[in-house]
Design a protein around this motif. Sequence first.
Motif, PDB file in Angstrom:
ATOM      1  N   HIS A  37       0.837  -1.200   0.000  1.00  0.00           N
ATOM      2  CA  HIS A  37       0.000   0.000   0.000  1.00  0.00           C
ATOM      3  C   HIS A  37       0.875   1.254   0.000  1.00  0.00           C
ATOM      4  CE1 HIS A  37      -2.617   3.159   1.675  1.00  0.00           C
ATOM      5  NE2 HIS A  37      -3.510   2.587   0.886  1.00  0.00           N
ATOM      6  N   ALA A  38       1.938   1.240   0.791  1.00  0.00           N
ATOM      7  CA  ALA A  38       2.862   2.381   0.807  1.00  0.00           C
ATOM      8  C   ALA A  38       3.512   2.571  -0.559  1.00  0.00           C
ATOM      9  CB  ALA A  38       3.931   2.179   1.881  1.00  0.00           C
ATOM     10  N   CYS A  39       3.884   1.477  -1.213  1.00  0.00           N
ATOM     11  CA  CYS A  39       4.453   1.578  -2.564  1.00  0.00           C
ATOM     12  C   CYS A  39       3.445   2.187  -3.532  1.00  0.00           C
ATOM     13  CB  CYS A  39       4.898   0.208  -3.056  1.00  0.00           C
ATOM     14  SG  CYS A  39       6.361  -0.428  -2.239  1.00  0.00           S
ATOM     15  N   ILE A  45       1.836   9.431  -5.896  1.00  0.00           N
ATOM     16  CA  ILE A  45       2.487  10.737  -5.735  1.00  0.00           C
ATOM     17  C   ILE A  45       3.339  11.052  -6.961  1.00  0.00           C
ATOM     18  CG2 ILE A  45       4.260  11.967  -4.415  1.00  0.00           C
ATOM     19  CD1 ILE A  45       3.162  10.381  -1.928  1.00  0.00           C
ATOM     20  N   GLU A  46       4.070  10.065  -7.441  1.00  0.00           N
ATOM     21  CA  GLU A  46       4.936  10.281  -8.596  1.00  0.00           C
ATOM     22  C   GLU A  46       4.122  10.533  -9.871  1.00  0.00           C
ATOM     23  OE1 GLU A  46       7.914   7.538 -11.175  1.00  0.00           O
ATOM     24  OE2 GLU A  46       8.169   7.458  -9.003  1.00  0.00           O
ATOM     25  N   GLN A  47       3.057   9.770 -10.060  1.00  0.00           N
ATOM     26  CA  GLN A  47       2.304   9.854 -11.312  1.00  0.00           C
ATOM     27  C   GLN A  47       1.278  10.982 -11.344  1.00  0.00           C
ATOM     28  OE1 GLN A  47       0.603   5.987 -12.102  1.00  0.00           O
ATOM     29  NE2 GLN A  47       2.572   4.958 -11.851  1.00  0.00           N
ATOM     30  N   TYR A  48       0.621  11.231 -10.217  1.00  0.00           N
ATOM     31  CA  TYR A  48      -0.504  12.165 -10.218  1.00  0.00           C
ATOM     32  C   TYR A  48      -0.355  13.331  -9.242  1.00  0.00           C
ATOM     33  CZ  TYR A  48      -2.480   8.116 -12.519  1.00  0.00           C
ATOM     34  OH  TYR A  48      -2.679   7.055 -13.371  1.00  0.00           O
ATOM     35  N   GLY A  49       0.554  13.238  -8.296  1.00  0.00           N
ATOM     36  CA  GLY A  49       0.660  14.254  -7.256  1.00  0.00           C
ATOM     37  C   GLY A  49       1.780  15.246  -7.446  1.00  0.00           C
ATOM     38  N   ASN A  55      -0.295  16.563  -2.117  1.00  0.00           N
ATOM     39  CA  ASN A  55      -1.276  16.546  -3.205  1.00  0.00           C
ATOM     40  C   ASN A  55      -2.082  15.249  -3.260  1.00  0.00           C
ATOM     41  OD1 ASN A  55      -0.421  19.067  -4.020  1.00  0.00           O
ATOM     42  ND2 ASN A  55       1.043  18.254  -5.492  1.00  0.00           N
ATOM     43  N   MET A  56      -1.696  14.250  -2.493  1.00  0.00           N
ATOM     44  CA  MET A  56      -2.361  12.957  -2.554  1.00  0.00           C
ATOM     45  C   MET A  56      -3.629  12.954  -1.702  1.00  0.00           C
ATOM     46  SD  MET A  56      -0.966   9.127  -1.660  1.00  0.00           S
ATOM     47  CE  MET A  56      -1.019   9.381   0.103  1.00  0.00           C
ATOM     48  N   PRO A  57      -4.756  12.505  -2.269  1.00  0.00           N
ATOM     49  CA  PRO A  57      -5.967  12.358  -1.462  1.00  0.00           C
ATOM     50  C   PRO A  57      -5.852  11.122  -0.565  1.00  0.00           C
ATOM     51  CG  PRO A  57      -6.375  11.589  -3.683  1.00  0.00           C
ATOM     52  CD  PRO A  57      -4.983  12.157  -3.669  1.00  0.00           C
ATOM     53  N   TRP A  58      -6.757  10.975   0.371  1.00  0.00           N
ATOM     54  CA  TRP A  58      -6.688   9.860   1.313  1.00  0.00           C
ATOM     55  C   TRP A  58      -6.737   8.512   0.603  1.00  0.00           C
ATOM     56  CZ3 TRP A  58     -10.435   6.186   1.497  1.00  0.00           C
ATOM     57  CH2 TRP A  58     -11.650   6.493   0.908  1.00  0.00           C
ATOM     58  N   TYR A  59      -7.363   8.437  -0.541  1.00  0.00           N
ATOM     59  CA  TYR A  59      -7.533   7.167  -1.244  1.00  0.00           C
ATOM     60  C   TYR A  59      -6.418   6.909  -2.273  1.00  0.00           C
ATOM     61  CZ  TYR A  59      -9.348  10.360  -4.761  1.00  0.00           C
ATOM     62  OH  TYR A  59      -9.483  11.391  -5.641  1.00  0.00           O
ATOM     63  N   GLY A  60      -5.373   7.703  -2.275  1.00  0.00           N
ATOM     64  CA  GLY A  60      -4.319   7.580  -3.288  1.00  0.00           C
ATOM     65  C   GLY A  60      -3.745   6.180  -3.412  1.00  0.00           C
ATOM     66  N   GLY A  61      -3.468   5.541  -2.307  1.00  0.00           N
ATOM     67  CA  GLY A  61      -2.910   4.187  -2.346  1.00  0.00           C
ATOM     68  C   GLY A  61      -3.892   3.135  -2.790  1.00  0.00           C
TER      69      GLY A  61
END
Length: 94
Positions: A37-39, A45-49, A55-61
């Motif tokens: 999940h951390a990965c 973060i790298e692709q969209y944030g 910039n990551m929302p809570w559901y990013g992972g």
Amino acid sequence: MNHIIPALLMQIAVGALTGQWWYAAALPCALFIGREHACAEYRWIEQYGMGRRANMPWYGGFDARVWTTRDQWLDWIGPIVATMALALIMEVAA
């Protein structure tokens, strides 16, 4: 897929010491689920944030767009299946 052997070794070590094979299965499962999940969060973060955690929302992972390869899925599903199977075998054998 490469997390199955370490997960089983962790389970065997804890299960042999405590006799609690289901609890021993939970330990490596939680470890590898959390790791993957951390990965996924880092991929988000790298692709969209734009490289910023803020910039990551809570559901990013949990975003399916960052779970794109079979290996990413098997790295957490594999240890679950393997450790649950060993726990069931040890329960039946007892």
